[in-house]
Scaffold this motif. Sequence first.
Motif, mmCIF file in Angstrom:
data_model
loop_
_atom_site.group_PDB
_atom_site.id
_atom_site.type_symbol
_atom_site.label_atom_id
_atom_site.label_comp_id
_atom_site.label_asym_id
_atom_site.label_seq_id
_atom_site.Cartn_x
_atom_site.Cartn_y
_atom_site.Cartn_z
ATOM 1 N N TYR A 39 3.833 14.175 -3.139
ATOM 2 C CA TYR A 39 3.867 13.770 -1.574
ATOM 3 C C TYR A 39 4.888 12.824 -1.211
ATOM 4 N N ARG A 40 5.229 13.195 0.187
ATOM 5 C CA ARG A 40 6.298 12.323 0.951
ATOM 6 C C ARG A 40 5.109 11.385 1.749
ATOM 7 N N PHE A 41 5.390 10.093 1.834
ATOM 8 C CA PHE A 41 4.676 9.059 2.766
ATOM 9 C C PHE A 41 5.447 8.808 3.857
ATOM 10 N N HIS A 42 5.443 8.827 5.028
ATOM 11 C CA HIS A 42 5.890 8.186 6.194
ATOM 12 C C HIS A 42 4.959 7.037 6.727
ATOM 13 N N ALA A 43 5.645 5.932 6.982
ATOM 14 C CA ALA A 43 5.000 4.721 7.373
ATOM 15 C C ALA A 43 5.376 4.638 8.912
ATOM 16 N N GLN A 44 4.267 4.009 9.868
ATOM 17 C CA GLN A 44 4.394 3.540 11.101
ATOM 18 C C GLN A 44 5.167 4.903 11.917
ATOM 19 N N PHE A 66 0.734 -1.132 0.006
ATOM 20 C CA PHE A 66 -0.160 0.215 -0.143
ATOM 21 C C PHE A 66 0.919 1.218 0.051
ATOM 22 N N LEU A 67 1.889 1.361 0.670
ATOM 23 C CA LEU A 67 2.821 2.480 0.711
ATOM 24 C C LEU A 67 3.460 2.671 -0.740
ATOM 25 N N ALA A 68 3.737 1.547 -1.560
ATOM 26 C CA ALA A 68 4.258 1.667 -2.705
ATOM 27 C C ALA A 68 3.081 2.249 -3.588
ATOM 28 N N ARG A 69 1.765 1.941 -3.467
ATOM 29 C CA ARG A 69 0.563 2.342 -4.148
ATOM 30 C C ARG A 69 0.441 3.711 -3.926
ATOM 31 N N LEU A 70 0.469 4.318 -2.850
ATOM 32 C CA LEU A 70 0.508 5.610 -2.403
ATOM 33 C C LEU A 70 1.601 6.558 -3.026
ATOM 34 N N GLU A 71 2.968 6.204 -3.000
ATOM 35 C CA GLU A 71 3.897 6.749 -3.618
ATOM 36 C C GLU A 71 3.687 6.850 -5.099
#
Length: 193
Positions: free
Chosen positions: A57-62, A46-51
């Motif tokens: 946008y920058r996506f930060h996980a956890q 899902f992170l790859a899908r968002l990016e």
Amino acid sequence: MDATVLLIIVATLVVAFLLPLLGKRGGGAAPAFKARPFMSANEAEFLARLESAVPEYRFHAQVAMGALLDPLVARQGNNRAWWKARNMFNQKIIDYVAQRRYNGQIVAIIELDDRTHDSVRDARRDAMLQQAGYRTVRWQSKTKPNRAEILATLVVPPAPPGGARAALPVLKTPGTSVRGELWGKSTGSASKP
């Protein structure tokens, strides 16, 4: 040498010798640690899908909620109340944070809900984040959004200059519920679940 002084020296030596031994009694060897996966395969996908959907946008996980929230009450003079408020979110983790690359503005808090999520606890978390001016987007893990849905949901105009952020509701876009779930996915209707 006085008997009292000799007794104190002997007692000090005995204590100095026994303390390290007593410390080892509790569990033997020091605790050992092992690495654990940072994200599940589902979360990484899902992170790859968002990016891929929103590269600007920058996506930060956890992300720890403590990195995004502070109690409104002043700590000085209110230490107990400050810690009580802080402990409400101190050890909670947010799945993803969406942030504009060019100015660092946080666009949304993103949660990927699965069957383990509790709607009452989620509502409390969302309310804390909303009070601080963050918008929460919730998607179901089993029915993750496609690129078009991610774009439509996350790409919002920037906040006005001056930094004043209005409190944003938990996101509700056409075709999604307040929690980001697609309405009527199984029935094809546009009514609430």
